[in-house]
Design a protein around this motif. Structure first.
Motif, PDB file in Angstrom:
ATOM      1  N   LEU A   1       0.900  -1.168  -0.011  1.00  0.00           N
ATOM      2  CA  LEU A   1       0.125   0.100   0.077  1.00  0.00           C
ATOM      3  C   LEU A   1       0.850   1.118   0.060  1.00  0.00           C
ATOM      4  CD1 LEU A   1      -2.541   1.633   0.365  1.00  0.00           C
ATOM      5  CD2 LEU A   1      -2.361   1.005   2.876  1.00  0.00           C
ATOM      6  N   ALA A   2       1.881   1.216   0.902  1.00  0.00           N
ATOM      7  CA  ALA A   2       2.730   2.352   0.889  1.00  0.00           C
ATOM      8  C   ALA A   2       3.505   2.704  -0.187  1.00  0.00           C
ATOM      9  CB  ALA A   2       3.533   2.201   2.081  1.00  0.00           C
ATOM     10  N   ALA A   3       3.983   1.664  -0.688  1.00  0.00           N
ATOM     11  CA  ALA A   3       4.823   1.661  -2.134  1.00  0.00           C
ATOM     12  C   ALA A   3       3.975   1.973  -3.198  1.00  0.00           C
ATOM     13  CB  ALA A   3       5.687   0.213  -2.345  1.00  0.00           C
ATOM     14  N   GLY A   4       2.830   1.742  -3.245  1.00  0.00           N
ATOM     15  CA  GLY A   4       1.705   2.236  -4.231  1.00  0.00           C
ATOM     16  C   GLY A   4       1.522   3.123  -4.369  1.00  0.00           C
ATOM     17  N   LEU A   5       1.151   3.884  -3.066  1.00  0.00           N
ATOM     18  CA  LEU A   5       1.001   5.242  -3.221  1.00  0.00           C
ATOM     19  C   LEU A   5       1.825   6.353  -3.446  1.00  0.00           C
ATOM     20  CD1 LEU A   5      -1.341   5.240   0.234  1.00  0.00           C
ATOM     21  CD2 LEU A   5      -2.137   5.650  -2.157  1.00  0.00           C
ATOM     22  N   ALA A   6       3.079   5.885  -3.086  1.00  0.00           N
ATOM     23  CA  ALA A   6       4.349   6.495  -3.549  1.00  0.00           C
ATOM     24  C   ALA A   6       4.725   6.642  -4.962  1.00  0.00           C
ATOM     25  CB  ALA A   6       5.498   5.930  -2.675  1.00  0.00           C
ATOM     26  N   ALA A   7       4.468   5.443  -5.446  1.00  0.00           N
ATOM     27  CA  ALA A   7       4.530   5.137  -7.004  1.00  0.00           C
ATOM     28  C   ALA A   7       3.529   6.064  -7.706  1.00  0.00           C
ATOM     29  CB  ALA A   7       4.636   3.683  -7.561  1.00  0.00           C
ATOM     30  N   ALA A   8       2.102   6.022  -7.162  1.00  0.00           N
ATOM     31  CA  ALA A   8       1.291   6.787  -7.997  1.00  0.00           C
ATOM     32  C   ALA A   8       1.695   8.267  -7.829  1.00  0.00           C
ATOM     33  CB  ALA A   8      -0.287   6.628  -7.260  1.00  0.00           C
ATOM     34  N   LEU A   9       2.052   8.839  -6.659  1.00  0.00           N
ATOM     35  CA  LEU A   9       2.501   9.969  -6.511  1.00  0.00           C
ATOM     36  C   LEU A   9       3.729  10.430  -7.728  1.00  0.00           C
ATOM     37  CD1 LEU A   9       2.103  12.624  -4.794  1.00  0.00           C
ATOM     38  CD2 LEU A   9       3.905  12.014  -3.356  1.00  0.00           C
ATOM     39  N   ILE A  10       4.767   9.438  -7.830  1.00  0.00           N
ATOM     40  CA  ILE A  10       5.984   9.738  -8.463  1.00  0.00           C
ATOM     41  C   ILE A  10       5.335   9.812  -9.942  1.00  0.00           C
ATOM     42  CG2 ILE A  10       7.943   8.791  -9.559  1.00  0.00           C
ATOM     43  CD1 ILE A  10       8.353   7.827  -6.750  1.00  0.00           C
ATOM     44  N   LEU A  11       4.417   8.872 -10.369  1.00  0.00           N
ATOM     45  CA  LEU A  11       4.046   8.970 -11.873  1.00  0.00           C
ATOM     46  C   LEU A  11       3.137   9.930 -12.097  1.00  0.00           C
ATOM     47  CD1 LEU A  11       3.319   5.028 -12.146  1.00  0.00           C
ATOM     48  CD2 LEU A  11       5.145   6.427 -13.071  1.00  0.00           C
ATOM     49  N   GLU A  12       2.424  10.635 -10.912  1.00  0.00           N
ATOM     50  CA  GLU A  12       1.413  11.617 -11.362  1.00  0.00           C
ATOM     51  C   GLU A  12       1.932  12.772 -11.770  1.00  0.00           C
ATOM     52  OE1 GLU A  12      -2.091  13.579 -11.448  1.00  0.00           O
ATOM     53  OE2 GLU A  12      -1.915  11.564 -11.414  1.00  0.00           O
ATOM     54  N   HIS A  13       3.497  12.941 -11.371  1.00  0.00           N
ATOM     55  CA  HIS A  13       4.106  14.152 -11.391  1.00  0.00           C
ATOM     56  C   HIS A  13       5.240  14.073 -12.559  1.00  0.00           C
ATOM     57  CE1 HIS A  13       2.593  14.926  -7.440  1.00  0.00           C
ATOM     58  NE2 HIS A  13       2.735  16.330  -7.855  1.00  0.00           N
ATOM     59  N   THR A  14       4.923  13.109 -13.573  1.00  0.00           N
ATOM     60  CA  THR A  14       5.961  12.803 -14.619  1.00  0.00           C
ATOM     61  C   THR A  14       5.177  12.425 -15.756  1.00  0.00           C
ATOM     62  OG1 THR A  14       6.107  10.366 -14.105  1.00  0.00           O
ATOM     63  CG2 THR A  14       7.788  11.867 -13.212  1.00  0.00           C
ATOM     64  N   ALA A  15       5.517  13.114 -16.818  1.00  0.00           N
ATOM     65  CA  ALA A  15       4.617  12.943 -18.057  1.00  0.00           C
ATOM     66  C   ALA A  15       4.675  11.717 -18.788  1.00  0.00           C
ATOM     67  CB  ALA A  15       4.942  14.277 -19.111  1.00  0.00           C
ATOM     68  N   ASP A  16       3.603  10.992 -19.401  1.00  0.00           N
ATOM     69  CA  ASP A  16       4.115  10.185 -20.084  1.00  0.00           C
ATOM     70  C   ASP A  16       4.797  10.018 -21.307  1.00  0.00           C
ATOM     71  OD1 ASP A  16       3.283   7.474 -21.020  1.00  0.00           O
ATOM     72  OD2 ASP A  16       1.641   7.825 -22.047  1.00  0.00           O
ATOM     73  N   GLY A  17       5.848   9.156 -21.234  1.00  0.00           N
ATOM     74  CA  GLY A  17       6.706   8.924 -22.358  1.00  0.00           C
ATOM     75  C   GLY A  17       8.070  10.006 -22.054  1.00  0.00           C
ATOM     76  N   SER A  18       8.088  10.763 -21.164  1.00  0.00           N
ATOM     77  CA  SER A  18       9.164  11.797 -20.755  1.00  0.00           C
ATOM     78  C   SER A  18      10.192  11.207 -20.176  1.00  0.00           C
ATOM     79  CB  SER A  18       8.619  12.716 -19.644  1.00  0.00           C
ATOM     80  OG  SER A  18       8.327  12.106 -18.575  1.00  0.00           O
ATOM     81  N   PHE A  19      11.448  11.543 -20.187  1.00  0.00           N
ATOM     82  CA  PHE A  19      12.700  11.199 -19.489  1.00  0.00           C
ATOM     83  C   PHE A  19      12.314  10.952 -18.139  1.00  0.00           C
ATOM     84  CE2 PHE A  19      16.468  12.128 -17.397  1.00  0.00           C
ATOM     85  CZ  PHE A  19      17.506  11.201 -17.739  1.00  0.00           C
ATOM     86  N   GLU A  20      11.549  11.905 -17.467  1.00  0.00           N
ATOM     87  CA  GLU A  20      11.493  11.967 -16.066  1.00  0.00           C
ATOM     88  C   GLU A  20      10.677  10.711 -15.587  1.00  0.00           C
ATOM     89  OE1 GLU A  20      10.765  14.740 -17.823  1.00  0.00           O
ATOM     90  OE2 GLU A  20      12.282  15.873 -16.969  1.00  0.00           O
ATOM     91  N   ARG A  21       9.833  10.400 -16.523  1.00  0.00           N
ATOM     92  CA  ARG A  21       9.136   8.789 -16.385  1.00  0.00           C
ATOM     93  C   ARG A  21      10.138   7.765 -16.324  1.00  0.00           C
ATOM     94  NH1 ARG A  21       2.870   7.853 -17.274  1.00  0.00           N
ATOM     95  NH2 ARG A  21       2.907   9.296 -15.578  1.00  0.00           N
ATOM     96  N   SER A  22      10.878   7.697 -17.322  1.00  0.00           N
ATOM     97  CA  SER A  22      11.921   6.763 -17.505  1.00  0.00           C
ATOM     98  C   SER A  22      12.816   6.574 -16.146  1.00  0.00           C
ATOM     99  CB  SER A  22      12.831   7.132 -18.781  1.00  0.00           C
ATOM    100  OG  SER A  22      12.095   7.027 -19.945  1.00  0.00           O
TER     101      SER A  22
END
Length: 505
Positions: A161-182
Motif C-alpha cells: 500500500l505504501a509503495a503503491g501510493l508513493a509510486a502513484a505520486l511519482i507517476l502523477e508528477h511525470t509526463a507519459d513518455g518523458s525522460f522523468e518517467r523513464s
C-alpha cells in the motif's frame, strides 16, 4: 551467515524464525510492489509493448514455475533448502538492475532484454520458491499457520500500500513518455533490487530443520507420484487450474483496460491498486481467524465468488461516459476485490500446505505450483493473442422498459476487454464448483458461513460511529466465532445421528 540445515531446532529458534518470517515479508513485498503488477505492466507500455507482449510478460511468473519440476530433484538431492532459497534470490533479483537500465532506451531490443531478464528473475524465483515452501512447511507451527501467514500477509499488504501510493505520486508528477518517467521506472526497480537483497539476508538468518533421512534415491516420477495419487489433492489441483486460468485471463489486462480503453492515466491505476491493498490489509485478520477456527475451504467458498463477481463487474466501467461515475465504480470494485483476494490468497496457500503431509511437502507444494504455472501462464498469453480479435468485435443489447408514462432504454455495449471479464466470470464459477469437491477437516456449510459474514458486516455498519464503533469495525466479534462453532457442531451431531440410524436399519 550459516546456510546449512540444523539437526535440531529449539523452540526458541523456531519462534525467532517465525518472527523473521513475518519481518522478511516487509522487504520481499517491497520488491514485489515496486517491480511487478501494475508497475511492471506500465513499464512495459512505456517501452512500447503490444498486448501480446504484455500477455507474455504477465505469464513469466507462472510459466517459469515449470522449473519446479527439476527444482524438486535439486531440493531432494541437495537437501539444503535455505542455501537454495538465498542464492537463487540474490542472483535472480540482480536482474532488476538490468531491467532498470532498459528504461532509457527504445525499440525492440530493450523490450527483449526486459522480457528475458524478467524470465530469469522468475525462473530463479521458482527454484528458490520450491525450497522455500517446503522449508516453511516444516518450520511454521501447524496450529498457527493461519495466524502466522495472516500477519505475514498483513505486512505484505501494508508495504504494498505504501509503495503503491508513493509510486502513484511519482507517476502523477511525470509526463507519459518523458525522460522523468523513464528515470522514475528505473528508480523503482533499483529500490526493489536493494529491498530484495535485504530480504535474502533475513532469510539467511532463519533456522532450517534438517529434512528426514533419505531412505532411497527418489526418482522424479516417484516424487510426483504421491500428490497425483492422492485423490483429494487431485481435486484441489482441479480447482487450482480452473481458478488460476479464470483470474489470469483478465486481471493482467486491468491496467491496459483502464489506460487504453477508458483513457485514464496510469497514476489512477496505482491509486486504485493502493485502495485495494488497504481493504486487503483490513480483511486479513477476519479471514485468518476464520481459516484457523473453521476451515480454509469455507473461507474460499465465500471469498472466491466475491472476487469473481468483482472481475465481471469491471465490464460496467465501459458502460458510462461520466468519468466521475466510472472512477467511483472502479474504486468500489477494487475495494471489493482487495478484501476478497485477501481470503483467497490466505486460504488457498493454507489449504495446499494443510493437505501436504509433513516431511513430504516438497512434491505436494511443487505439484500445486505446477498446476498454477500451466493455467496462470497460458491464460494471459491466450488473452494477448485474442486481444485483436475482441478489439474488432462488439455486442449490443437494448433493454427497454415501457410504462404508461413512457419508455426507458438501458443500452448494454460490450467490447474488447469487456468480453474478457465475462469469460473469466464463467470459468471462475466452474472453479468454485471444483472447490466443493475438495474435502478438508472442519469445513462448514457455505450458506452458514455467508450468513455469519453478513451478520458481522451488519454489526460493523450499525456500530460504525464513535470510538466504540471504530473498534467494532476492526475487531472480529467473539459471538461470530462462538455461533459458527455451535452451528458446525450441530451439523456434525446431526450427521452422526443419521449415520447411527442407517447402521441400526
Amino acid at each position: 551467515m550459516n546456510l546449512a540445515p540444523q539437526p535440531n531446532v529449539s523452540d526458541a529458534e523456531r519462534e525467532r524464525g517465525v518472527r523473521l518470517l513475518v519481518v522478511e515479508a516487509a522487504f520481499s513485498s517491497g520488491t514485489s510492489a515496486l517491480t511487478s503488477g501494475v508497475i511492471l505492466t506500465a513499464f512495459a507500455l512505456h517501452l512500447g509493448a503490444s498486448n501480446l507482449w504484455v500477455g507474455i510478460l504477465a505469464s513469466a511468473p507462472f510459466l517459469t514455475q515449470l522449473l519446479q519440476l527439476p527444482a524438486i530433484l535439486v531440493v531432494e538431492r541437495m537437501r539444503a533448502r535455505k542455501r537454495i532459497a538465498v542464492l537463487s534470490s540474490v542472483v535472480g533479483r540482480s536482474m532488476l538492475l538490468l531491467m532498470a537500465g532498459t528504461a532509457f532506451f527504445s525499440g525492440t531490443m530493450p523490450l527483449l532484454v526486459f522480457l528475458l531478464a524478467q524470465y530469469v528473475l522468475c525462473g530463479l524465483g521458482a527454484l528458490g520458491g520450491c525450497a522455500w515452501n517446503a522449508w516453511i512447511r516444516d518450520l511454521a507451527p501447524e496450529g498457527r499457520l493461519g495466524r502466522v501467514f495472516a500477519r505475514r500477509t498483513a505486512w505484505t499488504a501494508a508495504v504494498s500500500l505504501a509503495a503503491g501510493l508513493a509510486a502513484a505520486l511519482i507517476l502523477e508528477h511525470t509526463a507519459d513518455g518523458s525522460f522523468e518517467r523513464s528515470f522514475a521506472f528505473a528508480g523503482m526497480f533499483v529500490a526493489g533490487c536493494i529491498s530484495g537483497f535485504i530480504s535474502a539476508g533475513i532469510v539467511g538468518r532463519m533456522p532450517e530443520p534438517e529434512m528426514p533421512p533419505q531412505t532411497r534415491r527418489a526418482s522424479f516420477l516417484d516424487l510426483l507420484g504421491a500428490p497425483f495419487a492422492d485423490i483429494n489433492f487431485r481435486r484441489l489441483l482441479g480447482f487450482t487450474v480452473s481458478w488460476q486460468f479464470a483470474v489470469n485471463f483478465a486481471t493482467p489486462f486491468f491496467t491496459v483496460f483502464i489506460v487504453q480503453q477508458l483513457g485514464f492515466d496510469v497514476s489512477l491505476v496505482m491509486i486504485l491498486s493502493a485502495g485495494s491493498q488497504l481493504t486487503n490489509l483490513a480483511a486479513l485478520r477476519f479471514w485468518g481467524t476464520l481459516s484457523d477456527r473453521f476451515s480454509n475451504k469455507s473461507v474460499l467458498l465465500v471469498s472466491a465468488p466475491a472476487y469473481i463477481a468483482g472481475i465481471v463487474a469491471m465490464a460496467g466501467a465501459s458502460q458510462s461516459t461520466d468519468s466521475t461515475f466510472v472512477i467511483a465504480w472502479l474504486a468500489a470494485l477494487h475495494l471489493l476485490m482487495g478484501a476478497a483476494v485477501a481470503g483467497v490468497t490466505l486460504a488457498s496457500t493454507n489449504v495446499a500446505l494443510k493437505l501436504s503431509p509433513r516431511g513430504e511437502a516438497t512434491a505436494y507444494v511443487a505439484a500445486n505450483a505446477l498446476a498454477t504455472a500451466l493455467a496462470a501462464g497460458l491464460a494471459p498469453i491466450v488473452g494477448g493473442i485474442l486481444a485483436d480479435f475482441f478489439a474488432s468485435r462488439q455486442l449490443e443489447l437494448l433493454f427497454r422498459w415501457t410504462s404508461p408514462y413512457g419508455a426507458v432504454i438501458f443500452p448494454l455495449r460490450l467490447s474488447h476487454w469487456d468480453f474478457y471479464f465475462l469469460i473469466a466470470g464463467a470459468i471462475g464459477l466452474y472453479a468454485v464448483h471444483r472447490l466443493t469437491l475438495v474435502a478438508e477437516e472442519g469445513e462448514i456449510d457455505r450458506r452458514e458461513m455467508v450468513s455469519e459474514v453478513i451478520l458481522h458486516a451488519r454489526r460493523s455498519i450499525r456500530n460504525a460511529s464513535g470510538i466504540a464503533g471504530l473498534r467494532a469495525a476492526t475487531e472480529l466479534p467473539s459471538a461470530l466465532l462462538r455461533d459458527a462453532r455451535v452451528l458446525f457442531r450441530l451439523a456434525r451431531a446431526r450427521s452422526q445421528m443419521e449415520s447411527a440410524r442407517t447402521l441400526e436399519q
